[in-house]
Design an enzyme around this catalytic site. Sequence first.
Site, short mmCIF file in Angstrom:
data_model
loop_
_atom_site.label_atom_id
_atom_site.label_comp_id
_atom_site.label_asym_id
_atom_site.label_seq_id
_atom_site.Cartn_x
_atom_site.Cartn_y
_atom_site.Cartn_z
CE1 TYR A 24 -3.78 -2.36 0.23
CE2 TYR A 24 -2.55 -3.35 2.03
CZ TYR A 24 -3.59 -3.40 1.12
OH TYR A 24 -4.42 -4.49 1.08
CE1 TYR A 150 -8.06 -6.27 2.53
CE2 TYR A 150 -7.51 -7.85 4.23
CZ TYR A 150 -7.18 -7.18 3.08
OH TYR A 150 -5.97 -7.42 2.46
CG ASP A 249 -11.63 -14.22 6.57
OD1 ASP A 249 -10.69 -14.70 7.25
OD2 ASP A 249 -11.46 -13.32 5.72
CE LYS A 278 -4.21 -11.05 8.88
NZ LYS A 278 -3.02 -10.46 8.24
#
Length: 436
Positions: A24, A150, A249, A278
């Site tokens: 980003y 997200y 998720d 993660k």
Amino acid sequence: MGSAADRADTPLLAFDREHVWHPYTSLSAPSPVRMVTGARGVRLSLDDGSELIDAMSSWWAAIHGYGVPELDAALREVDFAHVMFGGLTHAPAIRLAQRLVDLAPAGLDRVFLADSGSVSVEVALKIALQYQRGRGRPERTRLLTVRGGYHGDTFGAMSVCDPVGGMHSMFTDVLAPQVFAPRPPAPGGDVEGWATEFRSLADDHRDEVAAIIVEPVLQGAGGMWVYDPACLQVMREVADEHGLLLVLDEIATGFGRTGELWGADHAGVRPDLMCVGKALTGGYLTLAAVLCTDEVARGVAASESGVLMHGPTFMGNALACSVALASLDLLQARDWRAQAARIEAGLRSGLAPCADLPGVTEVRVLGAVGVVQLDEPVDVVTVTDAAAEHGVWLRPFRDLVYTMPPYACTDADVARIGEAVTAGVTAAVPTAGMLA
């Protein structure tokens, strides 16, 4: 210590600035970066000799910290680093699948080992579509989700991220059009009113939607939004009523981060598919997984291909599976529930002063997650530098200054993080220091 932007470039940093694309950021006008030379415990060592507590757990993954002896040993004990998973298998992958089945909500006993969180979402979406084809409903090709979500940076995952306020809004015109319900209400909010809208939307699209996908209880990079667990129960009921699959998720919410082992546990809901990643390897290596029920696996097998049409090159990587097993051992040995509760208490105390600062609209804490929301976007460099002056690494985004500390943080570490977040928020709103 000074701002990273003020420090003289080494040859490596100069090359980094000219040639290395960080997430980003722009290569034409790159953001300043800090050079990490080591990491131990919960601290990052920088090339200027300073240390920073990593209050981000390396984007929520390094839950045990760095240089963890048990995880280091797991990597050394593997007989081989990687073999292809097509036609071959090995003990670390099998044992990890066994452990995930033991830990997951009952019934999620089929495991697909992917190589990143975004890929696991792609796989889950593909499974949902193949399942519906196998059940004779090929017209069901869309996903139902909620605003503010997200799920990753790949195209399928981007399509179920918030299409307006999310990070991928510029791609909306080229992404698969999904069905978006309103963002779920905060705990204690109008769940009944939200449920009415959600049910109506699902009914309107009942013949074209294959599955519901959401982050349970806590939306991550879409805004760090905490919502009422009762909304998950509504989603489970709607999925059952319309023959949809419920995909949760848990990439950011799993492994104790929200105070329960899984975000779904806050509502006592069992999904049909669950994505994890993660923290799975304690932040050591990239690895993710999709778990599903036998019913879902049978539906995929009944589709025209007869097989799940996905196979990442590094699927079931032996090194990653081995360190994931060690990480899960450590998670249980160190009593993740007590660690999350201790950090939650420390964050509630440490972030409380932020509620009285100008520009702050809300302070939210859930498990080992602390969030301060402002009324306008923050300057990332300003906040990061202010936190670094207090010996803490933060990476704010949009209008949020937040922390997801490693579970290994001491009470003193958590208190320092609270001070750094407060300093960052104060720096983000220049008048705060004069009015406090």
